[in-house]
Design a protein around this motif. Structure first.
Motif, PDB file in Angstrom:
ATOM      1  N   UNK B  47       0.829  -1.202   0.000  1.00 15.81           N
ATOM      2  CA  UNK B  47       0.000   0.000   0.000  1.00 15.81           C
ATOM      3  C   UNK B  47       0.863   1.252   0.000  1.00 15.81           C
ATOM      4  N   UNK B  48       2.033   1.197  -0.630  1.00 16.20           N
ATOM      5  CA  UNK B  48       2.991   2.304  -0.672  1.00 16.20           C
ATOM      6  C   UNK B  48       3.395   2.781   0.721  1.00 16.20           C
ATOM      7  N   UNK B  49       3.270   1.932   1.704  1.00 18.53           N
ATOM      8  CA  UNK B  49       3.625   2.346   3.067  1.00 18.53           C
ATOM      9  C   UNK B  49       2.783   3.516   3.540  1.00 18.53           C
ATOM     10  N   UNK B  50       1.568   3.618   3.048  1.00 12.55           N
ATOM     11  CA  UNK B  50       0.786   4.822   3.287  1.00 12.55           C
ATOM     12  C   UNK B  50      -0.160   4.793   4.476  1.00 12.55           C
ATOM     13  N   UNK B  51      -0.162   3.725   5.250  1.00 17.15           N
ATOM     14  CA  UNK B  51      -1.074   3.685   6.389  1.00 17.15           C
ATOM     15  C   UNK B  51      -0.423   4.273   7.630  1.00 17.15           C
ATOM     16  N   UNK B  52      -1.251   4.820   8.534  1.00 21.61           N
ATOM     17  CA  UNK B  52      -0.706   5.320   9.790  1.00 21.61           C
ATOM     18  C   UNK B  52      -0.563   4.158  10.766  1.00 21.61           C
ATOM     19  N   UNK B  53       0.200   4.396  11.825  1.00 22.48           N
ATOM     20  CA  UNK B  53       0.401   3.364  12.835  1.00 22.48           C
ATOM     21  C   UNK B  53      -0.919   2.879  13.420  1.00 22.48           C
ATOM     22  N   UNK B 275       4.890   3.979   6.932  1.00 23.22           N
ATOM     23  CA  UNK B 275       6.030   4.675   6.327  1.00 23.22           C
ATOM     24  C   UNK B 275       7.374   4.481   7.039  1.00 23.22           C
ATOM     25  N   UNK B 276       7.404   4.298   8.344  1.00 23.41           N
ATOM     26  CA  UNK B 276       8.712   4.151   8.986  1.00 23.41           C
ATOM     27  C   UNK B 276       8.630   3.336  10.276  1.00 23.41           C
TER      28      UNK B 276
END
Lengths: 132, 529
Positions: B47-53, B275-276
């Motif tokens: 998902x393109x690293x697009x979710x929040x924690x 994302x990170x």
């Protein structure tokens, strides 16, 4: 990700000031010198801090969990001792596992925010990678 | 008695069915809306690293709260009391493994699969092959358990008792699931998980608060009523009602539960959708809170079902133990609440199977196709096409497997999948993240050693032969006394990793890659989306 690229940015290791880590803040295409970063004092400190927290904590929760499991398996009478109403030692110890899990989570979260994140930001800044 | 229970269990099939159809329609629409064509591999797998924690944390718990852990645990507590609760404890504590040791580093090192992390500083092709094999085997067993459960649920909730009708519904479930994965990729699947987890959590919280209120917020009063309505009486309050005779087996199971969850490929893959590393940490904190609340509610629901429905009615209903939560819902909220709980259970199966399908297809397309066959030079678009095709094949196998295993006693498959995951993946991941000397030979030894040992012990254990409850009760070729191999196979895989590493010897060319991996794991330097 590729193997070839990892060895390309090695020149900085020869430079006297190794805190530069092989990348000026603005040069994006070059790969950071990972070996220089790994050898730096800041990185050693980060690794030491992290390991000194997570290893003992892992040992702690595993021992505490296994104690609970062994008591449940072999000490039925003790676990069935009633504390108040029909609530017994076993139920309370089980709930204590829930509580300790949350406490360890909160402790780690706090530790990581205070002791890990700033150190990571420091190393990233020295390596010329801007922090998020 | 049986007819009465059947009538109760079924409630109103039309309402059950319409709540389920509504859920399916809403999620299908959302999956369709959030999908953006998924042309890139990063979008499809992660998902393109697009979710929040927070979003990913809820989805993580959703991935884990399968039908087995919702219906199964509630039923286990209702029938066996305390011994059912032991599962919940293991499954809550298990998340600490992910939080402290794996989550953040996995996020920083890998991109799409666990093969990315295991093969990072090793020889690519053999290690990726091993990682893909372990992912596929684990996901297959886990999926079979989920799909076989679907048949029982259909019988219970929709009143469909003939084999053809059930098979048809399994096909429908499978087709919807394939649509999620094909159209939505990781993004769509994650949204389905989020919706499902929130739905399930709301259901459970409301039911337990209602139950507690009914008994004047006195948990002891629920326990009192539960002991009166359970044949086992007061023995359900303490341990031993289910595992009383085989203590060692229980210890083995408990070890597997705590080490297995954060070794499951479809759970690990979730860490790539943020994302990170900080967001990966936040996901785990959210997941732990969600699971914490969920299992506290399950405790109340389990004993509540025993108290209000009674174990006689539960065991006589179609679906047996699994029917405890739905029967309780029917008892306190009538057909509407039963419909809601049924939909939650269906949604759970759908969403978990979708996650498994995505993990298997990612592993095949990314590890096997792109890195082994194309040696890392695959066109990303083609890689995604291969992933989609694999998802179709896996989905098809899931449907066939679900129909074939329908009605079989496959509950042990969940703990078997966990044992396999903990044996093959945990040791390998920990060594490659924390042990400098670990090398390719060590990796192969620990993956194949753990996987092989676990499979062999299962084949020669009482779950397959030699006991009345075995899969093949007529034969007896068992020599391993435990029905869960974890106690032996998990330490064995750790040992294999050490032995393999020393057999492999020291390689000089390893240092640069090791430095890169360690720096990247701890700081995220070098990670590009």
């Amino acid at each position: 990700m590729t193997t070839a690229a990892s060895t390309s940015g090695r020149h900085a290791a020869a430079e006297p000031d190794r805190r530069v880590f092989g990348g000026q803040p603005s040069t994006a295409p070059q790969k950071p010198d990972f070996e220089a970063i790994q050898d730096s004092a800041e990185f050693a400190e980060l690794r030491r801090r992290l390991r000194r927290f997570v290893f003992p904590m892992t040992a702690l929760f595993l021992v505490w969990y296994l104690t609970y499991v062994l008591l449940s398996a072999y000490a039925h009478a003790f676990m069935a001792t009633q504390v108040f109403g029909l609530v017994n030692v076993g139920l309370l110890l089980g709930l204590a596992q829930f509580v300790s899990t949350v406490l360890i989570t909160l402790a780690y979260n706090r530790f990581a925010r205070r002791r890990i994140d700033p150190q990571v930001a420091l190393i990233r800044a020295h390596a010329g990678v801007e922090s998020k | 008695m049986r007819v009465l229970a059947d009538g109760m269990a079924t409630g109103n099939p039309l309402i059950n069915l319409s709540v389920f159809v509504l859920f399916a329609a809403v999620t299908l629409y959302i999956v369709y809306r959030v999908s953006s064509g998924n042309v890139t591999a990063s979008n499809y797998y992660a998902a393109d690293g697009g979710f929040t924690g927070a979003q990913n944390g809820i989805a993580l718990s959703g991935d884990f709260l399968s039908a087995a852990s919702f219906l199964g645990i509630a039923g286990g507590i209702a029938v066996h009391g305390y011994d059912g609760f032991l599962y919940s404890v293991g499954w809550v504590v298990a998340w600490l493994v992910g939080l402290l040791l794996i989550g953040e580093m996995l996020r920083n090192t890998g991109r799409f699969t666990i093969g990315d992390v295991m093969a990072y500083r090793m020889r690519q092709r053999p290690v990726r092959a091993a990682a893909a094999i372990s992912t596929l085997v684990i996901s297959f067993f886990y999926m079979l358990a989920q799909m076989a459960g679907a048949g029982g649920l259909v019988a219970l909730l929709l009143g469909i008792h003939d084999r053809l009708g059930q098979s048809l519904l399994i096909v429908v479930v499978g087709v919807i699931m394939i649509f999620y994965v094909l159209v939505g990729g990781m993004k769509g699947t994650t949204w389905v998980q989020i919706i499902k987890a929130v739905f399930l959590l709301l259901c459970c919280t409301l039911i337990s608060v209602f139950l507690l209120g009914k008994f004047g917020f006195d948990f002891s009063a629920i326990l009192d009523r539960a002991t009166q309505n359970n044949k086992l009486g007061t023995s359900i309050l303490g341990p031993g009602a289910q595992y009383g005779k085989n203590e060692l087996d229980f210890v083995s199971l408990a070890l597997t539960l705590v080490l297995g969850i954060c070794s499951l490929p479809h759970v690990l893959m979730r860490f790539y959708t943020v994302p990170d590393a900080k967001q990966a940490r936040r996901s785990l904190v959210w997941a732990i809170w969600t699971v914490f609340i969920f299992y506290l509610c399950t405790l109340v629901i389990g004993y509540g079902a025993s108290a209000l429905v009674g174990t006689d009615a539960i065991l006589h209903a179609p679906g047996g133990e699994n029917s405890a939560a739905p029967l309780l819902a029917f008892r306190i909220g009538g057909t509407v609440l039963l419909g809601v709980v049924s939909a939650a259970a269906f949604a759970t199966i759908l969403a978990v199977v979708a996650g498994l399908t995505l993990a298997s297809s990612a592993s095949f397309a990314h590890d096997v196709y792109a890195n082994i066959i194309k040696r890392g030079k695959a066109d990303p678009r083609r890689e995604v096409r291969v992933a989609r095709m694999t998802a179709l094949v896996v989905g098809f196998c899931a449907i066939i497997g679900g129909i074939a295993a329908n009605g079989q006693n496959v509950a042990f498959l969940v703990s078997l999948a966990l044992a396999l995951a903990a044996s093959a993946n945990l040791s390998t991941l920990l060594y490659s993240l924390f042990w400098k000397r670990f090398n390719t030979t060590g990796t192969l030894f620990s993956i194949y050693g753990g996987l092989g040992c676990c499979l062999v012990l299962i084949i020669f254990s009482p779950v397959l032969s030699g006991a009345p409850t075995s899969l093949i009760p007529s034969a007896d070729f068992h020599w391993f006394p435990l029905s869960n191999p974890g106690l032996v196979s998990i330490p064995f895989s750790f040992l294999c990793g050490i032995v393999g590493t020393f057999v492999g010897g020291r390689k000089a060319d390893n240092a640069a890659k090791q430095a890169e991996m360690e720096v990247r794991a701890l700081t995220g330097i070098g990670y590009k989306l």
